[in-house]
Design a protein around this motif. Structure first.
Motif, PDB file in Angstrom:
ATOM      1  N   PHE A  71       1.116  -0.954  -0.298  1.00  0.00           N
ATOM      2  CA  PHE A  71      -0.410  -0.319  -0.235  1.00  0.00           C
ATOM      3  C   PHE A  71       0.758   1.636   0.137  1.00  0.00           C
ATOM      4  O   PHE A  71       0.619   2.099  -1.111  1.00  0.00           O
ATOM      5  CB  PHE A  71      -0.938   0.134   1.692  1.00  0.00           C
ATOM      6  CG  PHE A  71      -1.639   0.899   1.409  1.00  0.00           C
ATOM      7  CD1 PHE A  71      -2.934   1.444   0.662  1.00  0.00           C
ATOM      8  CD2 PHE A  71      -1.440   2.250   2.510  1.00  0.00           C
ATOM      9  CE1 PHE A  71      -3.288   2.277   1.178  1.00  0.00           C
ATOM     10  CE2 PHE A  71      -1.741   3.375   3.023  1.00  0.00           C
ATOM     11  CZ  PHE A  71      -3.246   3.636   1.934  1.00  0.00           C
ATOM     12  N   LEU A  72       2.211   1.091   1.188  1.00  0.00           N
ATOM     13  CA  LEU A  72       2.270   2.785   1.207  1.00  0.00           C
ATOM     14  C   LEU A  72       3.623   2.604  -0.152  1.00  0.00           C
ATOM     15  O   LEU A  72       3.921   4.200  -0.547  1.00  0.00           O
ATOM     16  CB  LEU A  72       3.353   2.059   2.292  1.00  0.00           C
ATOM     17  CG  LEU A  72       4.312   3.438   2.360  1.00  0.00           C
ATOM     18  CD1 LEU A  72       2.640   5.203   2.969  1.00  0.00           C
ATOM     19  CD2 LEU A  72       5.152   3.610   4.511  1.00  0.00           C
ATOM     20  N   GLY A  73       3.979   1.756  -0.459  1.00  0.00           N
ATOM     21  CA  GLY A  73       4.887   1.225  -2.127  1.00  0.00           C
ATOM     22  C   GLY A  73       4.225   2.112  -3.359  1.00  0.00           C
ATOM     23  O   GLY A  73       4.865   2.560  -4.052  1.00  0.00           O
ATOM     24  N   ALA A  74       2.591   1.506  -3.465  1.00  0.00           N
ATOM     25  CA  ALA A  74       2.087   2.011  -4.458  1.00  0.00           C
ATOM     26  C   ALA A  74       1.503   3.570  -3.884  1.00  0.00           C
ATOM     27  O   ALA A  74       1.656   4.114  -5.103  1.00  0.00           O
ATOM     28  CB  ALA A  74       0.761   1.074  -4.596  1.00  0.00           C
ATOM     29  N   LEU A  75       1.565   3.612  -3.097  1.00  0.00           N
ATOM     30  CA  LEU A  75       0.793   4.878  -2.901  1.00  0.00           C
ATOM     31  C   LEU A  75       1.977   6.385  -2.854  1.00  0.00           C
ATOM     32  O   LEU A  75       1.814   7.629  -3.281  1.00  0.00           O
ATOM     33  CB  LEU A  75       0.327   5.438  -1.260  1.00  0.00           C
ATOM     34  CG  LEU A  75      -0.628   6.560  -1.304  1.00  0.00           C
ATOM     35  CD1 LEU A  75      -1.889   6.920  -2.002  1.00  0.00           C
ATOM     36  CD2 LEU A  75      -0.497   6.832   0.569  1.00  0.00           C
ATOM     37  N   LYS A  76       2.928   6.426  -2.526  1.00  0.00           N
ATOM     38  CA  LYS A  76       4.323   6.847  -2.502  1.00  0.00           C
ATOM     39  C   LYS A  76       5.194   6.782  -3.764  1.00  0.00           C
ATOM     40  O   LYS A  76       6.237   7.492  -3.735  1.00  0.00           O
ATOM     41  CB  LYS A  76       4.920   7.235  -1.301  1.00  0.00           C
ATOM     42  CG  LYS A  76       4.458   7.225   0.027  1.00  0.00           C
ATOM     43  CD  LYS A  76       4.469   8.671  -0.106  1.00  0.00           C
ATOM     44  CE  LYS A  76       3.377   8.805   0.836  1.00  0.00           C
ATOM     45  NZ  LYS A  76       2.742  10.647   1.119  1.00  0.00           N
ATOM     46  N   GLU A  77       4.699   5.914  -4.594  1.00  0.00           N
ATOM     47  CA  GLU A  77       5.455   5.282  -5.731  1.00  0.00           C
ATOM     48  C   GLU A  77       6.828   5.121  -5.736  1.00  0.00           C
ATOM     49  O   GLU A  77       7.848   5.600  -6.041  1.00  0.00           O
ATOM     50  CB  GLU A  77       5.180   6.522  -6.820  1.00  0.00           C
ATOM     51  CG  GLU A  77       3.846   6.842  -7.654  1.00  0.00           C
ATOM     52  CD  GLU A  77       3.663   7.537  -8.539  1.00  0.00           C
ATOM     53  OE1 GLU A  77       4.787   7.961  -8.918  1.00  0.00           O
ATOM     54  OE2 GLU A  77       2.840   8.057  -9.075  1.00  0.00           O
ATOM     55  N   ASN A  78       7.091   4.336  -4.357  1.00  0.00           N
ATOM     56  CA  ASN A  78       8.553   4.125  -3.738  1.00  0.00           C
ATOM     57  C   ASN A  78       8.925   2.615  -4.823  1.00  0.00           C
ATOM     58  O   ASN A  78       8.166   2.177  -4.217  1.00  0.00           O
ATOM     59  CB  ASN A  78       8.519   3.972  -2.173  1.00  0.00           C
ATOM     60  CG  ASN A  78       9.889   4.204  -2.081  1.00  0.00           C
ATOM     61  OD1 ASN A  78      10.822   3.392  -1.956  1.00  0.00           O
ATOM     62  ND2 ASN A  78      10.261   5.185  -0.931  1.00  0.00           N
ATOM     63  N   ARG A  79      10.604   3.126  -4.803  1.00  0.00           N
ATOM     64  CA  ARG A  79      11.278   1.870  -5.926  1.00  0.00           C
ATOM     65  C   ARG A  79      11.082   0.667  -5.060  1.00  0.00           C
ATOM     66  O   ARG A  79      11.103  -0.558  -4.919  1.00  0.00           O
ATOM     67  CB  ARG A  79      11.689   2.598  -6.521  1.00  0.00           C
ATOM     68  CG  ARG A  79      11.288   2.740  -8.535  1.00  0.00           C
ATOM     69  CD  ARG A  79      12.289   2.944  -8.797  1.00  0.00           C
ATOM     70  NE  ARG A  79      13.642   3.959  -8.428  1.00  0.00           N
ATOM     71  CZ  ARG A  79      14.924   3.823  -9.278  1.00  0.00           C
ATOM     72  NH1 ARG A  79      14.779   2.924  -9.953  1.00  0.00           N
ATOM     73  NH2 ARG A  79      15.832   5.068  -8.621  1.00  0.00           N
ATOM     74  N   CYS A  80      12.066   1.799  -3.607  1.00  0.00           N
ATOM     75  CA  CYS A  80      12.241   0.498  -2.502  1.00  0.00           C
ATOM     76  C   CYS A  80      11.089  -0.430  -1.938  1.00  0.00           C
ATOM     77  O   CYS A  80      11.533  -1.442  -1.722  1.00  0.00           O
ATOM     78  CB  CYS A  80      12.815   1.317  -1.473  1.00  0.00           C
ATOM     79  SG  CYS A  80      13.825   0.605  -0.505  1.00  0.00           S
ATOM     80  N   LEU A  81      10.449  -0.056  -1.479  1.00  0.00           N
ATOM     81  CA  LEU A  81       9.218  -0.576  -0.878  1.00  0.00           C
ATOM     82  C   LEU A  81       8.708  -0.998  -2.088  1.00  0.00           C
ATOM     83  O   LEU A  81       8.440  -2.840  -1.369  1.00  0.00           O
ATOM     84  CB  LEU A  81       8.087   0.103  -0.632  1.00  0.00           C
ATOM     85  CG  LEU A  81       8.466   1.465   1.020  1.00  0.00           C
ATOM     86  CD1 LEU A  81       7.172   2.154   0.961  1.00  0.00           C
ATOM     87  CD2 LEU A  81       9.279   0.663   1.758  1.00  0.00           C
ATOM     88  N   LEU A  82       8.553  -1.462  -3.304  1.00  0.00           N
ATOM     89  CA  LEU A  82       7.669  -1.780  -4.312  1.00  0.00           C
ATOM     90  C   LEU A  82       8.347  -2.888  -4.678  1.00  0.00           C
ATOM     91  O   LEU A  82       8.104  -4.366  -4.722  1.00  0.00           O
ATOM     92  CB  LEU A  82       7.450  -0.949  -5.282  1.00  0.00           C
ATOM     93  CG  LEU A  82       6.101  -0.238  -5.686  1.00  0.00           C
ATOM     94  CD1 LEU A  82       6.076   0.971  -6.173  1.00  0.00           C
ATOM     95  CD2 LEU A  82       4.838  -0.660  -5.363  1.00  0.00           C
ATOM     96  N   LEU A  83      10.089  -2.663  -4.592  1.00  0.00           N
ATOM     97  CA  LEU A  83      11.001  -4.458  -4.643  1.00  0.00           C
ATOM     98  C   LEU A  83      11.112  -5.087  -3.344  1.00  0.00           C
ATOM     99  O   LEU A  83      10.481  -6.166  -3.730  1.00  0.00           O
ATOM    100  CB  LEU A  83      12.568  -3.542  -4.973  1.00  0.00           C
ATOM    101  CG  LEU A  83      12.835  -4.348  -5.713  1.00  0.00           C
ATOM    102  CD1 LEU A  83      12.587  -5.986  -6.646  1.00  0.00           C
ATOM    103  CD2 LEU A  83      14.720  -3.720  -5.350  1.00  0.00           C
ATOM    104  N   THR A  84      10.800  -4.542  -2.151  1.00  0.00           N
ATOM    105  CA  THR A  84      10.681  -5.173  -1.384  1.00  0.00           C
ATOM    106  C   THR A  84       9.195  -6.228  -0.796  1.00  0.00           C
ATOM    107  O   THR A  84       9.636  -7.174  -0.889  1.00  0.00           O
ATOM    108  CB  THR A  84      10.442  -4.150   0.382  1.00  0.00           C
ATOM    109  OG1 THR A  84      11.539  -4.071   0.289  1.00  0.00           O
ATOM    110  CG2 THR A  84      10.629  -5.237   1.283  1.00  0.00           C
TER     111      THR A  84
END
Length: 231
Positions: A71-84
């Motif tokens: 949720f946080l990775g998609a909302l913030k468009e954060n590559r690190c969170l999306l990869l994790t």
């Protein structure tokens, strides 16, 4: 057009992970409730650490953490969170498939281990006198719900047959006990629900693959946009 599709994908992923997060919190809370109010120790002493309360607790923690990352990775468009998020989903899918393969390969050994553990639990319940009501309550619950008695049959209880084994004429000399043992009843229950369990695992793997695809699509889009600081 492409930007609109990616934005739709982003918010779809946020919504799906938010629902998973709520489900994870519910499962976690239910696991804590069962751990506090139900103690399954007399039934399977060796496997007590693998009871349903612990499994729900662990599942709730895993679902909550993974869905929050997604949720946080998609909302913030954060590559690190999306990869994790992608890597965790991949590891979870590998664990699920490995566990399913091990269950199929060692089905006989697992059945023997469960039988031995049930025997230990029954002997513990028969051997205790001070807290016999507390110790046999777990067996009473299983025997009443599954309509069974003992491990193989009523003779497993010896001369200490609990009331939950009674089927008819409980207070008369012609008492009738439940004919089936709990072990064979549990085996039949698992076999009857084998197809449902298999379909559930397949559906879960499909959801995880879709989640990985969504996460990698957003990850690639962010990389092409040159947002390197979000790594």
């Amino acid at each position: 057009m492409a930007q609109g599709c990616l934005k739709c994908l982003k918010y779809t992923m946020c919504f799906a992970n938010f629902l998973c997060f709520l489900c994870g919190v519910a499962v976690l809370g239910f696991g804590v409730f069962m751990m506090v109010n139900f103690r399954i120790t007399a039934l399977t002493p060796t496997l007590a650490s693998f009871n349903s309360a612990n499994m729900l607790l662990i599942s709730g923690i895993v679902i909550t953490c993974v869905s929050f990352l997604g949720f946080l990775g998609a909302l913030k468009e954060n590559r690190c969170l999306l990869l994790t998020f992608f890597l965790l989903l991949f590891l979870l899918m590998l664990v699920e498939l490995t566990a399913a393969c091990l269950l199929l390969m060692y089905e006989g050994e697992i059945g023997t281990m469960v039988k031995e553990d049930l025997t230990k639990g029954l002997e513990t319940a028969k051997g205790k006198t001070g807290n016999s009501t507390e110790l046999t309550s777990e067996w009473d619950l299983i025997q009443e719900k599954l309509n069974c008695c003992g491990i193989n049959n009523v003779t497993d209880w010896g001369d200490k047959v609990p009331e939950s084994c009674c089927l008819k004429n409980c207070n008369s000399p012609a008492v009738q006990y439940r004919p089936k043992g709990c072990l064979i009843t549990l085996q039949n229950l698992i076999e009857d629900n084998f197809l449902t369990t298999g379909v559930s695992v397949i559906v879960l793997c499909i959801i995880e693959v879709l989640g990985m695809c969504f996460a990698m699509t957003l990850f690639c889009h962010i990389s092409r946009s040159g947002l390197g600081y979000k790594l």
